[in-house]
Design a protein around this motif. Structure first.
Motif, short mmCIF file in Angstrom:
data_model
loop_
_atom_site.label_atom_id
_atom_site.label_comp_id
_atom_site.label_asym_id
_atom_site.label_seq_id
_atom_site.Cartn_x
_atom_site.Cartn_y
_atom_site.Cartn_z
N PHE A 146 0.84 -1.20 0.00
CA PHE A 146 0.00 0.00 0.00
C PHE A 146 0.87 1.25 0.00
N ARG A 147 1.87 1.27 0.86
CA ARG A 147 2.78 2.43 0.91
C ARG A 147 3.52 2.59 -0.41
N THR A 148 3.95 1.50 -0.99
CA THR A 148 4.65 1.55 -2.27
C THR A 148 3.75 2.15 -3.35
N VAL A 149 2.51 1.72 -3.39
CA VAL A 149 1.56 2.24 -4.37
C VAL A 149 1.32 3.73 -4.14
N LEU A 150 1.09 4.13 -2.90
CA LEU A 150 0.85 5.55 -2.61
C LEU A 150 2.04 6.40 -3.03
N GLU A 151 3.24 5.96 -2.71
CA GLU A 151 4.44 6.72 -3.07
C GLU A 151 4.61 6.78 -4.58
N ALA A 152 4.28 5.71 -5.28
CA ALA A 152 4.40 5.69 -6.74
C ALA A 152 3.40 6.63 -7.40
N MET A 153 2.29 6.91 -6.73
CA MET A 153 1.27 7.80 -7.29
C MET A 153 1.60 9.28 -7.09
N MET A 154 2.55 9.58 -6.22
CA MET A 154 2.89 10.98 -5.92
C MET A 154 3.63 11.61 -7.09
N ASP A 155 3.32 12.88 -7.35
CA ASP A 155 4.13 13.66 -8.28
C ASP A 155 5.53 13.79 -7.69
N PRO A 156 6.55 13.94 -8.53
CA PRO A 156 7.93 14.01 -8.02
C PRO A 156 8.13 15.09 -6.94
N GLU A 157 7.56 16.27 -7.14
CA GLU A 157 7.73 17.33 -6.15
C GLU A 157 7.09 16.95 -4.81
N MET A 158 5.91 16.35 -4.86
CA MET A 158 5.23 15.92 -3.63
C MET A 158 5.99 14.77 -2.98
N HIS A 159 6.56 13.89 -3.78
CA HIS A 159 7.34 12.79 -3.23
C HIS A 159 8.56 13.34 -2.50
N HIS A 160 9.15 14.40 -3.04
CA HIS A 160 10.29 15.05 -2.39
C HIS A 160 9.87 15.63 -1.03
N CYS A 161 8.72 16.32 -0.99
CA CYS A 161 8.19 16.87 0.28
C CYS A 161 7.94 15.74 1.28
N TYR A 162 7.33 14.68 0.81
CA TYR A 162 7.01 13.52 1.65
C TYR A 162 8.29 12.91 2.21
N THR A 163 9.30 12.76 1.37
CA THR A 163 10.57 12.19 1.81
C THR A 163 11.23 13.07 2.86
#
Length: 170
Positions: A146-163
């Protein structure tokens, strides 16, 4: 197989070649899950005349005390006017305090007050309870997927914020 190349242990479906119907079902499941995920905080917020924008602001101010208004704008993806309306209410109600930046007087740094932290705790407790129950029912492999899928759905900029939030928080 556990790597997603073989059949799913639950349904026997090959997860790499989902049909449009299977994807539609996933989209609908996301809509209904989001509705459930937000239902508990919504019930708490309605009595305060707050909405989800207030909840999201409180959540991210709590996660990054001292965050700037501009940083919060980027995370929330809302207009400056919309965020200012939310922040004015939260500040007036004593849940958020705003401090002028020491290095740059144009910056405004945001912090939750004790009352703001208490409200954030109440809202997060409701969501943690729902997620804990769902994760427990689904099991560790499903949670990781589930976490993998959610992270894969994030736009790159949002993934950077999340990280960044994951690295700076707990």
């Amino acid at each position: 197989m556990a790597d997603g190349r073989g059949p799913s242990s639950h349904t026997g479906e090959n997860l790499l070649f989902l049909t449009d119907e299977q994807l539609r079902q996933g989209i609908e499941a996301m809509f209904f899950a989001y509705r459930g995920f937000t239902a508990d905080p919504d019930k708490i917020l309605v009595d305060m005349a707050y909405g989800r924008a207030h909840h999201r602001a409180i959540h991210f101010i709590n996660r990054a005390p001292g965050t700037t208004v501009n940083n919060l704008l980027g995370i929330l993806g809302v207009t400056k006017q919309s965020l200012n309306r939310v922040l004015r209410t939260l500040i007036a109600d004593g849940l958020v305090k705003s401090q002028v930046g020491k290095a740059d007087k144009r910056e405004r740094h945001l912090y939750l007050t004790d009352a703001g932290r208490a409200l954030e705790q109440t809202l997060s407790d409701a969501q943690r309870m729902r997620m804990r129950s769902a994760f427990r029912d689904a099991g560790p492999e499903a949670v990781a997927g589930f976490r993998t899928v959610l992270e894969a759905m994030m736009d790159p900029e949002m993934h950077h914020c999340y990280t960044r939030l994951k690295e700076n928080g707990a």
